[in-house]
Enzyme design. Structure first.
Site, PDB file in Angstrom:
ATOM      1  N   LYS A  79       0.843  -1.200   0.000  1.00  0.00           N
ATOM      2  CA  LYS A  79       0.000   0.000   0.000  1.00  0.00           C
ATOM      3  C   LYS A  79       0.876   1.248   0.000  1.00  0.00           C
ATOM      4  O   LYS A  79       1.912   1.283   0.664  1.00  0.00           O
ATOM      5  CB  LYS A  79      -0.895  -0.031   1.246  1.00  0.00           C
ATOM      6  CG  LYS A  79      -1.929   1.078   1.319  1.00  0.00           C
ATOM      7  CD  LYS A  79      -2.787   0.900   2.570  1.00  0.00           C
ATOM      8  CE  LYS A  79      -3.873   1.928   2.705  1.00  0.00           C
ATOM      9  NZ  LYS A  79      -4.696   1.711   3.918  1.00  0.00           N
TER      10      LYS A  79
ATOM     11  N   SER B 285      -9.675   1.508   3.046  1.00  0.00           N
ATOM     12  CA  SER B 285      -8.809   2.288   2.188  1.00  0.00           C
ATOM     13  C   SER B 285      -7.763   1.471   1.428  1.00  0.00           C
ATOM     14  O   SER B 285      -7.232   1.945   0.429  1.00  0.00           O
ATOM     15  CB  SER B 285      -8.103   3.361   3.006  1.00  0.00           C
ATOM     16  OG  SER B 285      -7.227   2.778   3.949  1.00  0.00           O
TER      17      SER B 285
ATOM     18  N   SER C 217      -9.748  -0.814   7.258  1.00  0.00           N
ATOM     19  CA  SER C 217      -9.175  -0.587   5.927  1.00  0.00           C
ATOM     20  C   SER C 217      -8.454  -1.764   5.293  1.00  0.00           C
ATOM     21  O   SER C 217      -8.098  -1.701   4.122  1.00  0.00           O
ATOM     22  CB  SER C 217      -8.227   0.608   5.956  1.00  0.00           C
ATOM     23  OG  SER C 217      -8.950   1.810   5.904  1.00  0.00           O
TER      24      SER C 217
END
Lengths: 100, 486
Positions: free
Chosen positions: B78, B153, B177
């Protein structure tokens, strides 16, 4: 809990140093107002004599180490991300004090 | 087909010389080139470096030197986790040119075990969002249905694993997330106990809640990542001072006699389809010998307001550092020091980030701090206590991950409605407990639905064991989105 006003929004943008157009302030006011009203439901819970949570893991202790210098980032590597060309080993910013 | 095998098998075949590291990396690079134009999961791909590293690993193997637990396995990361020399944009315009000057501890540990970092994945800006639509840089589409979001997210990581563009990925989970995109994308996503994985080099959002979490196509691969990442770190004083655990060997075994708690009262109002899949999940756990008991987590209906007060307060403090002075994009319109701050933040931050900074500034401001921040921290104490009481009655708590499967892009426009999406996830972060999302079925439109299993603090292994047992009895985790199967 109080009602949010446009003045408060203005003050918040100044405190957090985010420039904001009048239009943006209007929409922020609408959005944040709704969220703050939603937050009010917390008042339904009796928290008399409840300690606020300071850390989620119980019995956490301070972590100490010897004050020894370890490897640090070389200046030229750090400057790779500088937004303005560095000068004499320093980050460049506009004049902070006015002349004259 | 290389991409359908588990990371553990992939490493094994590399060690036995059946597949070279270069062929593995090439396979996934080709898949990214072929499919990621549609999916949009990667913000940057490390083609050259990944191939160089693969060549190095092939030589290392040929020379008979010992190889790490993740040898030759591509991992995506990420974009809010630092990989030295790679962009780390956090999905923000503000950091769109930021090159990480050092490795996150998690990154370093992966590389020490010979993993190959293949690229950086898209996310909601600074991990603030539940659909990856808040990324300022690109859209990510759900491989199961390109009209839908991948969740967020960590939506880029979820989509990359679902499309088998990388077998493993790291996300971060502040309020669901990792678990919510795992559920939407039909993969496994684990949020460990707070403090199990070092946050050094993870760009901070809500520091008392943030935790890096592994994502993969199966629980064993997640356990493998935990073996590598789950250890204390001198650069993060909140890591738990304990040595690494043998997640893989300890996770094996039966769950016969395990008590599974279900907070029925809190789950009232669950939509019929989510309820059907959840009930079916409970039946599967029962068939494995678990007993379902009711637990009281009624306070969790207050978890969203408590979370958004605490998380935004922490975010407003953490994001103050992005001032346009030392790094990041400085506004070209700025001529004074004040303008650098005001205009760089105005131009660099998207609407949700601004909302959260202002909200956090408000709840911390003089006169309101007791009403909001302190109140929320007291509620957090009560929520932690309620979890603790619940775990007196059971070993694992089961709940849905999301009230609904992946929703369509653009369908949730109101910020408050978007906050409600994580109703089943946020309590876990407030209480610092470990939780996993595992594939547990599909809705009538064929979109995946995850089951969440939650354990007490430090019982990460128990969560993985229950997940693994569920997985052994089902084949939901083997499903690959049809367009990306080949």
């Amino acid at each position: 809990m109080s009602k949010l006003t446009k003045e408060t929004i203005k003050k918040l943008t100044q405190l957090s140093r985010i420039a904001c157009t009048e239009e943006e302030q209007e929409s922020l006011l609408r959005d944040l107002e709704k969220v703050l009203v939603y937050f009010e439901q917390l008042n339904e819970i009796d928290t008399e004599n409840v300690e606020p949570c300071n850390h989620v893991i119980p019995d956490i202790v301070n972590v100490m180490r010897e004050d020894e210098v370890g490897p640090t980032l070389p200046q030229e590597e750090f400057f790779r991300n500088a937004p303005a060309k560095p000068f004499d080993g320093m980050i460049r910013v506009p004049p902070v004090l006015k002349q004259g | 087909m290389m991409h359908t095998s588990t990371a553990i098998d992939m490493q094994d075949r590399f060690l036995r010389g059946e597949n070279s590291a270069v062929s593995i990396v090439q396979h996934f690079l080709q898949r990214i080139a072929r499919y990621d134009k549609q999916i949009g999961s990667f913000l940057s791909v490390n083609e050259t470096k990944a191939l160089e590293r693969a060549e190095h690993l092939d030589k290392k193997r040929a020379s008979g030197r010992p190889l790490g637990k993740l040898a030759a396995i591509p991992v995506s990361i990420k974009d809010n986790i630092l990989v030295k020399g790679c962009l780390a944009t956090c999905g923000s315009k503000f950091l769109s040119n930021f090159i990480a000057p050092y490795d996150a501890t998690a990154t370093r540990l992966l590389e020490e075990e010979d993993a190959i970092i293949i690229g950086k994945t898209n996310c909601d800006e600074f991990a603030m969002g539940s659909s990856t639509e808040n990324s300022a840089l690109q859209m990510t589409y759900n491989p199961w249905n390109l009209k839908c979001t991948p969740g967020g997210s960590s939506g880029g990581s979820g989509a990359a694993v679902a499309g088998r563009l990388s077998p493993l990925s790291l996300g971060s989970d502040t309020g669901g997330s990792v678990r919510q995109p795992a559920s939407f994308c039909g993969v496994v996503g684990f949020k460990p106990t707070y403090g199990r994985i070092s946050r050094s080099g993870l760009v901070a959002y809500g520091s008392s809640l943030d935790q890096i979490g592994p994502m993969a196509a199966c629980t064993a691969d997640v356990a493998l990542l935990m073996e590598v990442l789950g250890r204390s770190c001198e650069k993060d004083s909140t890591t738990i001072p304990k040595g690494p655990e043998d997640y893989l060997s300890k996770m094996d075994g039966s769950i016969r006699g395990l008590k599974v708690g279900v907070p029925w009262q809190f789950l009232e109002g669950l939509l019929p389809e989510a309820k059907r899949v959840f009930d079916q999940g409970l039946e599967i756990l029962k068939s494995l010998g678990a007993a379902v008991v009711e637990v009281d987590l009624s306070l969790l209906k207050y978890s969203i307001p408590a979370y958004y007060i605490i998380a935004t307060a922490e975010a407003s403090t953490n994001l103050a550092r992005f001032d346009g002075i030392r790094y990041g994009v400085r506004s070209p319109r700025s001529h004074t020091l004040e303008e650098i701050y005001d205009l760089s933040k105005e131009e660099g931050f998207g609407p949700e980030v601004k909302r959260r900074i202002l909200l956090g500034t408000y709840v911390l401001s003089a006169g309101y701090q007791d009403d909001y921040y302190k109140k929320a921290q007291k509620v957090r104490t009560l929520i932690i206590k309620q979890y603790r009481d619940a775990f007196q009655k059971c070993g694992i708590i089961a709940s849905p991950v999301s009230p609904f499967p992946a929703f369509e892009i653009g369908s949730i426009r109101d910020p408050l409605q978007m906050y409600l999406v994580d109703i089943y996830n946020i309590g876990v972060n407030l209480a610092g407990v470990p939780a996993i999302s595992i594939p547990s079925g599909f809705c009538h439109e064929g979109k995946p639905i995850g089951l969440q299993l939650i354990g007490p603090q430090m019982h990460d292994v128990d969560v993985l064991r229950a997940a693994n047992a569920f997985e052994q009895a089902t084949d939901f985790h083997q499903a690959i989105p049809p367009e990306y199967a080949v």
